[in-house]
Write a protein that holds these residues in place. Sequence first.
Motif, PDB file in Angstrom:
ATOM      1  N   GLY A  86       8.873  -3.077   7.546  1.00 56.59           N
ATOM      2  CA  GLY A  86       7.598  -2.773   8.211  1.00 56.59           C
ATOM      3  C   GLY A  86       7.646  -1.456   8.956  1.00 56.59           C
ATOM      4  O   GLY A  86       6.711  -0.650   8.881  1.00 56.59           O
ATOM      5  N   PHE A  87       8.754  -1.206   9.665  1.00 54.79           N
ATOM      6  CA  PHE A  87       8.888   0.063  10.383  1.00 54.79           C
ATOM      7  C   PHE A  87       8.900   1.240   9.412  1.00 54.79           C
ATOM      8  O   PHE A  87       8.194   2.231   9.602  1.00 54.79           O
ATOM      9  N   PHE A  88       9.714   1.125   8.360  1.00 52.43           N
ATOM     10  CA  PHE A  88       9.804   2.228   7.396  1.00 52.43           C
ATOM     11  C   PHE A  88       8.496   2.402   6.612  1.00 52.43           C
ATOM     12  O   PHE A  88       8.162   3.512   6.199  1.00 52.43           O
ATOM     13  N   THR A  89       7.768   1.314   6.383  1.00 55.27           N
ATOM     14  CA  THR A  89       6.480   1.441   5.687  1.00 55.27           C
ATOM     15  C   THR A  89       5.521   2.301   6.501  1.00 55.27           C
ATOM     16  O   THR A  89       4.874   3.199   5.965  1.00 55.27           O
ATOM     17  N   VAL A  90       5.450   2.032   7.798  1.00 58.24           N
ATOM     18  CA  VAL A  90       4.589   2.858   8.653  1.00 58.24           C
ATOM     19  C   VAL A  90       5.114   4.290   8.703  1.00 58.24           C
ATOM     20  O   VAL A  90       4.346   5.256   8.637  1.00 58.24           O
ATOM     21  N   ALA A  91       6.442   4.423   8.781  1.00 56.77           N
ATOM     22  CA  ALA A  91       7.046   5.754   8.912  1.00 56.77           C
ATOM     23  C   ALA A  91       6.883   6.598   7.654  1.00 56.77           C
ATOM     24  O   ALA A  91       6.820   7.824   7.747  1.00 56.77           O
ATOM     25  N   PHE A  92       6.815   5.974   6.476  1.00 60.72           N
ATOM     26  CA  PHE A  92       6.736   6.750   5.233  1.00 60.72           C
ATOM     27  C   PHE A  92       5.367   6.674   4.550  1.00 60.72           C
ATOM     28  O   PHE A  92       5.004   7.600   3.822  1.00 60.72           O
ATOM     29  N   ALA A  93       4.598   5.612   4.734  1.00 62.25           N
ATOM     30  CA  ALA A  93       3.303   5.503   4.062  1.00 62.25           C
ATOM     31  C   ALA A  93       2.286   6.466   4.677  1.00 62.25           C
ATOM     32  O   ALA A  93       1.509   7.098   3.950  1.00 62.25           O
ATOM     33  N   LEU A  94       2.274   6.580   5.989  1.00 66.12           N
ATOM     34  CA  LEU A  94       1.316   7.508   6.619  1.00 66.12           C
ATOM     35  C   LEU A  94       1.562   8.959   6.226  1.00 66.12           C
ATOM     36  O   LEU A  94       0.626   9.665   5.835  1.00 66.12           O
ATOM     37  N   PRO A  95       2.812   9.450   6.280  1.00 67.36           N
ATOM     38  CA  PRO A  95       3.029  10.811   5.777  1.00 67.36           C
ATOM     39  C   PRO A  95       2.734  10.941   4.283  1.00 67.36           C
ATOM     40  O   PRO A  95       2.275  11.993   3.827  1.00 67.36           O
ATOM     41  N   GLY A  96       2.967   9.863   3.510  1.00 61.95           N
ATOM     42  CA  GLY A  96       2.632   9.903   2.083  1.00 61.95           C
ATOM     43  C   GLY A  96       1.141  10.071   1.868  1.00 61.95           C
ATOM     44  O   GLY A  96       0.708  10.837   1.003  1.00 61.95           O
ATOM     45  N   VAL A  97       0.341   9.378   2.675  1.00 62.60           N
ATOM     46  CA  VAL A  97      -1.120   9.512   2.584  1.00 62.60           C
ATOM     47  C   VAL A  97      -1.537  10.929   2.972  1.00 62.60           C
ATOM     48  O   VAL A  97      -2.377  11.552   2.304  1.00 62.60           O
ATOM     49  N   LEU A  98      -0.960  11.452   4.030  1.00 64.29           N
ATOM     50  CA  LEU A  98      -1.319  12.810   4.475  1.00 64.29           C
ATOM     51  C   LEU A  98      -0.910  13.867   3.456  1.00 64.29           C
ATOM     52  O   LEU A  98      -1.672  14.806   3.192  1.00 64.29           O
ATOM     53  N   LEU A  99       0.276  13.744   2.872  1.00 61.99           N
ATOM     54  CA  LEU A  99       0.702  14.711   1.851  1.00 61.99           C
ATOM     55  C   LEU A  99      -0.165  14.615   0.598  1.00 61.99           C
ATOM     56  O   LEU A  99      -0.497  15.631  -0.012  1.00 61.99           O
ATOM     57  N   ALA A 100      -0.535  13.395   0.217  1.00 62.80           N
ATOM     58  CA  ALA A 100      -1.413  13.227  -0.945  1.00 62.80           C
ATOM     59  C   ALA A 100      -2.788  13.828  -0.671  1.00 62.80           C
ATOM     60  O   ALA A 100      -3.393  14.449  -1.550  1.00 62.80           O
ATOM     61  N   ALA A 101      -3.299  13.672   0.562  1.00 60.41           N
ATOM     62  CA  ALA A 101      -4.593  14.262   0.909  1.00 60.41           C
ATOM     63  C   ALA A 101      -4.511  15.784   0.870  1.00 60.41           C
ATOM     64  O   ALA A 101      -5.444  16.457   0.403  1.00 60.41           O
ATOM     65  N   LEU A 102      -3.415  16.335   1.334  1.00 63.17           N
ATOM     66  CA  LEU A 102      -3.229  17.789   1.271  1.00 63.17           C
ATOM     67  C   LEU A 102      -3.162  18.260  -0.174  1.00 63.17           C
ATOM     68  O   LEU A 102      -3.774  19.274  -0.539  1.00 63.17           O
TER      69      LEU A 102
END
Length: 127
Positions: A86-102
């Motif tokens: 759960g911790f790593f999901t929050v730590a990596f999914a949010l940056p993944g969403v931001l990088l995909a949006a970029l």
Amino acid sequence: MTPEQPAPPPSPDQPDPRREDPVPAEGARPAEAAPATPPVREVTVRRAPKFVPFMMLGAVLGFLVALVLAYTGPVDPTLTRESVLGFFTVAFALPGVLLAALLVLVIDRRSVRRAERARAERTDDSA
């Protein structure tokens, strides 16, 4: 309070809203309206990416990275693997969403530059 001022007389372009329009005579046809749009129009054609699928893909990739890290790392006796996930999901999914949006913004900007002009003709399909 000020007294009401009388409405200005209607201009020839605007009919009097208080007067009812006369009923057309039987057999009379209403005047044909001019087409509102020209039969051929200039349009811009471009291939633009959809934002939501890209961002979902970034979140899924972030979750997969979190899954690998949570279940391949050393075991901590104070934390369960699910809490680490759960911790790593929050730590990596949010940056993944931001990088995909970029990434999708960069691709969208390129599609604007590669847009082409085309001629479109309206057709009526009354089959």
